[in-house]
Motif scaffolding. Structure first.
Motif, PDB file in Angstrom:
ATOM      1  N   GLU A 135       0.819  -1.214   0.000  1.00 17.29           N
ATOM      2  CA  GLU A 135       0.000   0.000   0.000  1.00 17.29           C
ATOM      3  C   GLU A 135       0.854   1.265   0.000  1.00 17.29           C
ATOM      4  N   ALA A 136       2.169   1.108   0.199  1.00 21.43           N
ATOM      5  CA  ALA A 136       3.044   2.275   0.356  1.00 21.43           C
ATOM      6  C   ALA A 136       3.012   3.220  -0.840  1.00 21.43           C
ATOM      7  N   SER A 137       2.765   2.696  -2.038  1.00 26.33           N
ATOM      8  CA  SER A 137       2.778   3.526  -3.240  1.00 26.33           C
ATOM      9  C   SER A 137       1.434   4.205  -3.514  1.00 26.33           C
ATOM     10  N   GLN A 138       0.413   3.893  -2.725  1.00 28.18           N
ATOM     11  CA  GLN A 138      -0.913   4.471  -2.941  1.00 28.18           C
ATOM     12  C   GLN A 138      -0.984   5.897  -2.397  1.00 28.18           C
ATOM     13  N   PRO A 139      -1.755   6.765  -3.045  1.00 32.61           N
ATOM     14  CA  PRO A 139      -1.897   8.142  -2.549  1.00 32.61           C
ATOM     15  C   PRO A 139      -2.376   8.197  -1.103  1.00 32.61           C
ATOM     16  N   VAL A 140      -3.330   7.333  -0.780  1.00 33.60           N
ATOM     17  CA  VAL A 140      -3.816   7.209   0.602  1.00 33.60           C
ATOM     18  C   VAL A 140      -3.756   5.726   0.963  1.00 33.60           C
ATOM     19  N   PRO A 141      -2.652   5.280   1.554  1.00 34.37           N
ATOM     20  CA  PRO A 141      -2.500   3.854   1.849  1.00 34.37           C
ATOM     21  C   PRO A 141      -3.590   3.315   2.784  1.00 34.37           C
ATOM     22  N   TRP A 142      -4.139   2.146   2.394  1.00 35.11           N
ATOM     23  CA  TRP A 142      -5.090   1.466   3.264  1.00 35.11           C
ATOM     24  C   TRP A 142      -4.321   0.735   4.352  1.00 35.11           C
ATOM     25  N   LYS A 143      -4.855   0.725   5.554  1.00 31.79           N
ATOM     26  CA  LYS A 143      -4.241  -0.021   6.649  1.00 31.79           C
ATOM     27  C   LYS A 143      -5.312  -0.837   7.344  1.00 31.79           C
ATOM     28  N   MET A 144      -4.884  -1.870   8.032  1.00 37.89           N
ATOM     29  CA  MET A 144      -5.835  -2.796   8.629  1.00 37.89           C
ATOM     30  C   MET A 144      -6.774  -2.107   9.610  1.00 37.89           C
ATOM     31  N   SER A 145      -6.285  -1.083  10.282  1.00 35.26           N
ATOM     32  CA  SER A 145      -7.127  -0.379  11.248  1.00 35.26           C
ATOM     33  C   SER A 145      -8.231   0.431  10.585  1.00 35.26           C
ATOM     34  N   ASP A 146      -8.175   0.576   9.253  1.00 39.63           N
ATOM     35  CA  ASP A 146      -9.258   1.266   8.541  1.00 39.63           C
ATOM     36  C   ASP A 146     -10.538   0.431   8.518  1.00 39.63           C
ATOM     37  N   GLY A 147     -10.385  -0.886   8.629  1.00 40.77           N
ATOM     38  CA  GLY A 147     -11.539  -1.772   8.557  1.00 40.77           C
ATOM     39  C   GLY A 147     -12.211  -1.954   9.903  1.00 40.77           C
ATOM     40  N   ASP A 148     -13.460  -2.364   9.871  1.00 41.61           N
ATOM     41  CA  ASP A 148     -14.174  -2.701  11.091  1.00 41.61           C
ATOM     42  C   ASP A 148     -13.436  -3.828  11.811  1.00 41.61           C
ATOM     43  N   ASP A 150     -14.236  -6.194  13.986  1.00 45.88           N
ATOM     44  CA  ASP A 150     -14.825  -7.538  13.950  1.00 45.88           C
ATOM     45  C   ASP A 150     -14.679  -8.160  12.563  1.00 45.88           C
ATOM     46  N   TYR A 151     -14.828  -7.319  11.542  1.00 44.16           N
ATOM     47  CA  TYR A 151     -14.709  -7.815  10.167  1.00 44.16           C
ATOM     48  C   TYR A 151     -13.275  -8.269   9.885  1.00 44.16           C
ATOM     49  N   ILE A 152     -12.286  -7.458  10.277  1.00 48.02           N
ATOM     50  CA  ILE A 152     -10.878  -7.816  10.061  1.00 48.02           C
ATOM     51  C   ILE A 152     -10.536  -9.082  10.835  1.00 48.02           C
ATOM     52  N   ASP A 153     -11.015  -9.180  12.075  1.00 48.24           N
ATOM     53  CA  ASP A 153     -10.756 -10.381  12.877  1.00 48.24           C
ATOM     54  C   ASP A 153     -11.329 -11.620  12.187  1.00 48.24           C
ATOM     55  N   MET A 154     -12.525 -11.483  11.630  1.00 52.68           N
ATOM     56  CA  MET A 154     -13.155 -12.606  10.948  1.00 52.68           C
ATOM     57  C   MET A 154     -12.347 -13.030   9.726  1.00 52.68           C
ATOM     58  N   ARG A 155     -11.852 -12.043   8.952  1.00 53.69           N
ATOM     59  CA  ARG A 155     -11.085 -12.355   7.754  1.00 53.69           C
ATOM     60  C   ARG A 155      -9.755 -13.010   8.102  1.00 53.69           C
ATOM     61  N   LEU A 156      -9.131 -12.563   9.189  1.00 49.97           N
ATOM     62  CA  LEU A 156      -7.861 -13.156   9.606  1.00 49.97           C
ATOM     63  C   LEU A 156      -8.034 -14.604  10.044  1.00 49.97           C
ATOM     64  N   LYS A 157      -9.177 -14.913  10.642  1.00 43.49           N
ATOM     65  CA  LYS A 157      -9.440 -16.292  11.055  1.00 43.49           C
ATOM     66  C   LYS A 157      -9.666 -17.209   9.860  1.00 43.49           C
ATOM     67  N   ALA A 158      -9.919 -16.607   8.691  1.00 48.82           N
ATOM     68  CA  ALA A 158     -10.207 -17.393   7.492  1.00 48.82           C
ATOM     69  C   ALA A 158      -8.959 -17.724   6.689  1.00 48.82           C
ATOM     70  N   ILE A 159      -7.765 -17.371   7.223  1.00 48.43           N
ATOM     71  CA  ILE A 159      -6.517 -17.679   6.521  1.00 48.43           C
ATOM     72  C   ILE A 159      -5.538 -18.375   7.470  1.00 48.43           C
ATOM     73  N   VAL A 160      -4.586 -19.068   6.866  1.00 48.86           N
ATOM     74  CA  VAL A 160      -3.570 -19.822   7.608  1.00 48.86           C
ATOM     75  C   VAL A 160      -2.198 -19.408   7.101  1.00 48.86           C
ATOM     76  N   GLY A 161      -1.256 -19.210   8.013  1.00 46.99           N
ATOM     77  CA  GLY A 161       0.080 -18.773   7.646  1.00 46.99           C
ATOM     78  C   GLY A 161       0.949 -19.901   7.101  1.00 46.99           C
ATOM     79  N   ILE A 162       1.841 -19.524   6.191  1.00 43.21           N
ATOM     80  CA  ILE A 162       2.822 -20.449   5.600  1.00 43.21           C
ATOM     81  C   ILE A 162       4.208 -19.831   5.769  1.00 43.21           C
ATOM     82  N   GLU A 163       5.104 -20.539   6.425  1.00 43.62           N
ATOM     83  CA  GLU A 163       6.481 -20.071   6.624  1.00 43.62           C
ATOM     84  C   GLU A 163       7.429 -21.061   5.960  1.00 43.62           C
ATOM     85  N   ILE A 164       8.387 -20.543   5.206  1.00 41.31           N
ATOM     86  CA  ILE A 164       9.328 -21.412   4.494  1.00 41.31           C
ATOM     87  C   ILE A 164      10.760 -20.992   4.813  1.00 41.31           C
ATOM     88  N   GLU A 165      11.498 -21.897   5.420  1.00 39.88           N
ATOM     89  CA  GLU A 165      12.922 -21.663   5.661  1.00 39.88           C
ATOM     90  C   GLU A 165      13.687 -21.996   4.378  1.00 39.88           C
TER      91      GLU A 165
END
Length: 214
Positions: A135-148, A150-165
């Motif tokens: 988002e750094a290149s956007q005129p007005v960068p979106w950030k997670m705190s812009d969202g509701d 409860d909505y952001i929490d719900m979306r985060l619960k819908a994904i799983v992290g992948i880490e690769i060494e």
């Protein structure tokens, strides 16, 4: 991947930069269901471990995170650009008539060991960093705190992290390095004129380096 010596790019810092500039990678896995490929945006932390770590996420509904296990070997492919090369662009072709078409490209193959990170803290931090980066290149960068919240929490619960060494980096920059300087240079200029700046400018850099060594 087959890598002739003149196309080999072994420098970790160069391949790290390619990944940072072109972070959408293809994750190849061989789990319980067989071969699979997923296109994912990755964050690279080059300072973690000897060769760095990749961080990404998948939808919880995506079966890949349950199909593989911690410690499994995986492959992630990143591509910076590609372009068709016509033999008509080589001055030597018009002199000797001994050239054929080819395809040039710049890729990094990242071999590593995967860890599934199904925890909210990891996912939230990783998504936050990816968001800030892209988002750094956007005129007005979106950030997670812009969202509701409860909505952001719900979306985060819908994904799983992948880490690769990262355990091994293989780079192939196929830029006509095995051709004459005049051929590399003219083909590079032609690509730039056509709008294929990534490969075209890389070829011009190769031509300059080769001329300097000559």
């Amino acid at each position: 991947m087959y890598v002739p010596a003149h196309f080999d790019e072994p420098r970790p810092e160069v391949l790290h930069q390619l990944i940072a500039d072109h972070p959408l990678g293809v994750l190849f896995t061989h789990g319980q269901s067989g071969l699979d490929a997923n296109h994912l945006p990755f964050e690279l932390n080059a300072s973690e471990g000897a060769l760095g770590k990749l961080h990404s996420h998948v939808a919880r509904d995506n079966p890949v995170w349950q199909d593989i296990a911690d410690g499994d070997d995986v492959l992630v492919v990143f591509r910076a650009g590609d372009a068709y090369i016509s033999p008509q662009w080589y001055p030597s072709k018009h002199q000797f008539h001994k050239q054929v078409p080819t395809w040039n490209y710049m890729v990094a193959h990242v071999h590593g060991r995967v860890t599934i990170r199904d925890d909210e803290r990891y996912v939230r931090g990783m998504v936050g960093r990816l968001t800030r980066t892209h988002e750094a290149s956007q005129p007005v960068p979106w950030k997670m705190s812009d969202g509701d919240k409860d909505y952001i929490d719900m979306r985060l619960k819908a994904i799983v992290g992948i880490e690769i060494e990262v355990t091994r980096l293989v780079g192939k920059f196929k830029l006509s390095q095995n051709r004459e300087v005049r051929d590399i240079e003219n083909a590079g200029k032609t690509l730039v004129a056509q709008g294929s700046d990534v490969v075209g400018n890389a070829m011009l850099g190769c031509a300059s380096d080769k001329a300097g060594k000559g």
